[in-house]
Enzyme design. Structure first.
Site, PDB file in Angstrom:
ATOM      1  N   HIS A  41      -1.177   0.419  -9.753  1.00 53.30           N
ATOM      2  CA  HIS A  41      -1.886  -0.571  -8.935  1.00 53.30           C
ATOM      3  C   HIS A  41      -2.439  -1.711  -9.790  1.00 53.30           C
ATOM      4  O   HIS A  41      -3.638  -1.978  -9.792  1.00 53.30           O
ATOM      5  CB  HIS A  41      -3.016   0.109  -8.146  1.00 53.30           C
ATOM      6  CG  HIS A  41      -3.370  -0.633  -6.887  1.00 53.30           C
ATOM      7  ND1 HIS A  41      -3.639  -0.009  -5.705  1.00 53.30           N
ATOM      8  CD2 HIS A  41      -3.481  -1.949  -6.624  1.00 53.30           C
ATOM      9  CE1 HIS A  41      -3.917  -0.911  -4.771  1.00 53.30           C
ATOM     10  NE2 HIS A  41      -3.831  -2.104  -5.326  1.00 53.30           N
ATOM     11  N   GLU A  72      -3.553   7.669  -4.174  1.00 53.54           N
ATOM     12  CA  GLU A  72      -3.958   7.122  -5.482  1.00 53.54           C
ATOM     13  C   GLU A  72      -5.296   7.677  -5.960  1.00 53.54           C
ATOM     14  O   GLU A  72      -5.550   7.731  -7.169  1.00 53.54           O
ATOM     15  CB  GLU A  72      -4.097   5.602  -5.386  1.00 53.54           C
ATOM     16  CG  GLU A  72      -2.793   4.884  -5.183  1.00 53.54           C
ATOM     17  CD  GLU A  72      -2.973   3.377  -5.122  1.00 53.54           C
ATOM     18  OE1 GLU A  72      -4.058   2.868  -5.436  1.00 53.54           O
ATOM     19  OE2 GLU A  72      -1.995   2.702  -4.748  1.00 53.54           O
ATOM     20  N   ARG A 106       0.862  -1.179   0.000  1.00 51.62           N
ATOM     21  CA  ARG A 106       0.000   0.000   0.000  1.00 51.62           C
ATOM     22  C   ARG A 106       0.902   1.234   0.000  1.00 51.62           C
ATOM     23  O   ARG A 106       1.962   1.233   0.643  1.00 51.62           O
ATOM     24  CB  ARG A 106      -0.913   0.026   1.236  1.00 51.62           C
ATOM     25  CG  ARG A 106      -2.120  -0.889   1.147  1.00 51.62           C
ATOM     26  CD  ARG A 106      -3.145  -0.403   0.105  1.00 51.62           C
ATOM     27  NE  ARG A 106      -4.284  -1.303  -0.003  1.00 51.62           N
ATOM     28  CZ  ARG A 106      -4.405  -2.296  -0.888  1.00 51.62           C
ATOM     29  NH1 ARG A 106      -3.431  -2.531  -1.747  1.00 51.62           N
ATOM     30  NH2 ARG A 106      -5.491  -3.036  -0.936  1.00 51.62           N
TER      31      ARG A 106
HETATM   32  P1  NAI Z   1      -1.571 -11.369   4.288  1.00 54.09           P
HETATM   33  O1  NAI Z   1      -2.583 -10.925   5.277  1.00 54.09           O
HETATM   34  O2  NAI Z   1      -1.567 -12.787   3.836  1.00 54.09           O
HETATM   35  O3  NAI Z   1      -0.103 -11.033   4.829  1.00 54.09           O
HETATM   36  C1  NAI Z   1       0.253  -9.831   5.443  1.00 54.09           C
HETATM   37  C2  NAI Z   1       1.420 -10.133   6.371  1.00 54.09           C
HETATM   38  O4  NAI Z   1       1.912  -8.891   6.877  1.00 54.09           O
HETATM   39  C3  NAI Z   1       1.026 -10.992   7.577  1.00 54.09           C
HETATM   40  O5  NAI Z   1       1.895 -12.098   7.689  1.00 54.09           O
HETATM   41  C4  NAI Z   1       1.183 -10.039   8.750  1.00 54.09           C
HETATM   42  O6  NAI Z   1       1.591 -10.696   9.950  1.00 54.09           O
HETATM   43  C5  NAI Z   1       2.262  -9.122   8.212  1.00 54.09           C
HETATM   44  N1  NAI Z   1       2.370  -7.876   8.963  1.00 54.09           N
HETATM   45  C6  NAI Z   1       1.444  -7.269   9.763  1.00 54.09           C
HETATM   46  N2  NAI Z   1       1.987  -6.191  10.348  1.00 54.09           N
HETATM   47  C7  NAI Z   1       3.276  -6.106   9.914  1.00 54.09           C
HETATM   48  C8  NAI Z   1       4.336  -5.223  10.187  1.00 54.09           C
HETATM   49  N3  NAI Z   1       4.209  -4.211  11.054  1.00 54.09           N
HETATM   50  N4  NAI Z   1       5.513  -5.439   9.548  1.00 54.09           N
HETATM   51  C9  NAI Z   1       5.671  -6.477   8.703  1.00 54.09           C
HETATM   52  N5  NAI Z   1       4.687  -7.358   8.423  1.00 54.09           N
HETATM   53  C10 NAI Z   1       3.501  -7.176   9.020  1.00 54.09           C
HETATM   54  O7  NAI Z   1      -1.728 -10.378   3.048  1.00 54.09           O
HETATM   55  P2  NAI Z   1      -1.278 -10.596   1.539  1.00 54.09           P
HETATM   56  O8  NAI Z   1      -2.363 -11.263   0.780  1.00 54.09           O
HETATM   57  O9  NAI Z   1       0.080 -11.201   1.523  1.00 54.09           O
HETATM   58  O10 NAI Z   1      -1.225  -9.083   1.021  1.00 54.09           O
HETATM   59  C11 NAI Z   1      -0.293  -8.156   1.543  1.00 54.09           C
HETATM   60  C12 NAI Z   1      -0.712  -6.754   1.149  1.00 54.09           C
HETATM   61  O11 NAI Z   1      -0.582  -6.622  -0.278  1.00 54.09           O
HETATM   62  C13 NAI Z   1      -2.201  -6.439   1.401  1.00 54.09           C
HETATM   63  O12 NAI Z   1      -2.415  -5.960   2.725  1.00 54.09           O
HETATM   64  C14 NAI Z   1      -2.511  -5.383   0.391  1.00 54.09           C
HETATM   65  O13 NAI Z   1      -2.315  -4.119   0.990  1.00 54.09           O
HETATM   66  C15 NAI Z   1      -1.464  -5.609  -0.712  1.00 54.09           C
HETATM   67  N6  NAI Z   1      -2.069  -6.018  -1.980  1.00 54.09           N
HETATM   68  C16 NAI Z   1      -1.733  -5.320  -3.112  1.00 54.09           C
HETATM   69  C17 NAI Z   1      -2.274  -5.668  -4.341  1.00 54.09           C
HETATM   70  C18 NAI Z   1      -1.883  -4.963  -5.604  1.00 54.09           C
HETATM   71  O14 NAI Z   1      -2.615  -5.083  -6.613  1.00 54.09           O
HETATM   72  N7  NAI Z   1      -0.793  -4.225  -5.635  1.00 54.09           N
HETATM   73  C19 NAI Z   1      -3.263  -6.750  -4.445  1.00 54.09           C
HETATM   74  C20 NAI Z   1      -3.481  -7.461  -3.200  1.00 54.09           C
HETATM   75  C21 NAI Z   1      -2.924  -7.086  -2.025  1.00 54.09           C
END
Ligand code: NAI
Length: 333
Positions: free
Chosen positions: A296, A264, A235
């Protein structure tokens, strides 16, 4: 049952039309975003469908509640655009698609990294103009270098495995580490400071929360290796943009690739090619030769779009049948 779908794009339609037809849901595609000002267009609808740049704040939710909306379906994974406390108070349920294709985003991060490093975007344009020189196109071998993955959820893990396959040494950071998964792959969790100071490539995959906002700031940028690459497909607000611009001006970083940006709304997903770009920080970022920005599009694969439409429609159909159990998709404050 009619469901207004906001910020609709041409690529959304075929997937939602197909799934909607099978479930008895007729999506009403609105090209504009949902905000407090446009919320009245939801009048008479029990359910609505929104995306990442719709502004679902308290004002908007209040208008939605008055319009009769009972459920907001996010056709994305992140939910930082929703005031969940207000939604709960107003009795509006919020659902999302927690996992559609983590591969799509991880693979896009790889595309950004390879493009940034080997400068294929610049080479492509050059060669089309019959400029076959190689000056300024030098990259480095990823093999043997160190990659730091911040956030080892679904996407971060896949990226770590891909980069491990390139022969990179992997450093991981997550407040909830999955050491079982990491140990099996001979990867290591390290404190965040170590990740910042040891990595040649840093990729962000944490959700946006109060804790992760501006995780990359003047202090952490200072810790980074000279010439390191920073990739953000998480993000935009994970990065303090003015601090990033400062680091780029000092030539601290080798390059930056962003699929997301702090502000954005009204820019990403839109064709502004005939317009004036009013965001000076974005304009400054675009002026650096070593900054690569995509709008994005990490999620933009057929597989991901199909899965997003399927999961969203199934959950809405279940809710509209008065089946209140929506497994794993509900978000609450
Ligand atoms: P997920 O929920 O599977 O993984 C997120 C991880 O971040 C978790 O393991 C969590 O413990 C960790 N986390 C939480 N707080 C943290 C911190 N302070 N420092 C480091 N890690 C921390 O989510 P997923 O599916 O892997 O997606 C990650 C992010 O990618 C989403 O939150 C979303 O913002 C972004 N995203 C972007 C997309 C795009 O089109 N560019 C599409 C889908 C998601």
């Amino acid at each position: 049952m009619q469901v207004p779908l906001y910020d609709a794009k041409s690529y959304d339609r075929p997937f939602f039309e197909k799934n909607g037809a099978e479930a008895g849901i007729s999506y009403l595609f609105h090209p504009f975003r949902l905000t407090a000002e446009t919320a009245a267009t939801a009048a008479g609808s029990t359910a609505i469908c929104v995306f990442v740049n719709d502004v679902i704040d308290r004002l908007c939710l209040t208008a939605l509640a008055e319009a009769g909306v009972k459920i907001v379906a996010l056709r994305c994974a992140g939910f930082n655009q929703v005031d969940l406390t207000a939604a709960r108070e107003l009795g509006i349920r919020v659902i999302r698609v927690p996992a559609y294709s983590p591969h799509a985003v991880a693979e896009h991060a790889v595309a950004l990294l390879l493009t940034l490093n080997r400068k294929t975007h610049r080479a492509y344009n050059r060669v089309r103009e019959h400029n076959f020189s190689l000056d300024g196109l030098v990259g480095f071998d990823l093999h043997g270098r160190t990659a730091g993955i911040v956030g080892t959820g679904k996407i971060g893990k896949i990226l770590a495995e891909i980069l491990h396959g390139f022969g990179m040494s992997i450093r991981l950071y997550d407040p909830k580490p999955d050491t079982h998964w990491a140990d099996a792959r001979r990867m290591h969790y390290v404190p965040l400071d170590e990740l910042f100071s040891q990595s040649d490539v840093i990729s962000l995959h944490a959700p946006l929360t109060t804790e992760t906002r501006h995780l990359v700031n003047a202090h952490t940028l200072d810790m980074m290796k000279e010439g390191a690459y920073l990739i953000n497909t998480g993000r935009g607000a994970l990065i303090d943009t003015p601090a990033l611009i400062g680091a780029l001006k000092r030539k601290k970083l080798g390059g930056v690739a962003l699929d997301v940006y702090e502000v954005e709304e009204g820019i990403f997903f839109e064709d502004l090619s005939q317009d004036v770009l009013h965001d000076d920080d974005l304009a400054r970022l675009l002026s650096f030769p070593n900054v690569l920005i995509t709008s994005h599009q990490g999620f933009l694969t057929e597989d991901a779009l199909s899965e997003i439409a399927r999961v969203t429609t199934e959950n809405l159909a279940r809710f509209l049948r008065n089946d209140c159990f929506l497994p794993n998709t509900e978000v609450s404050s």
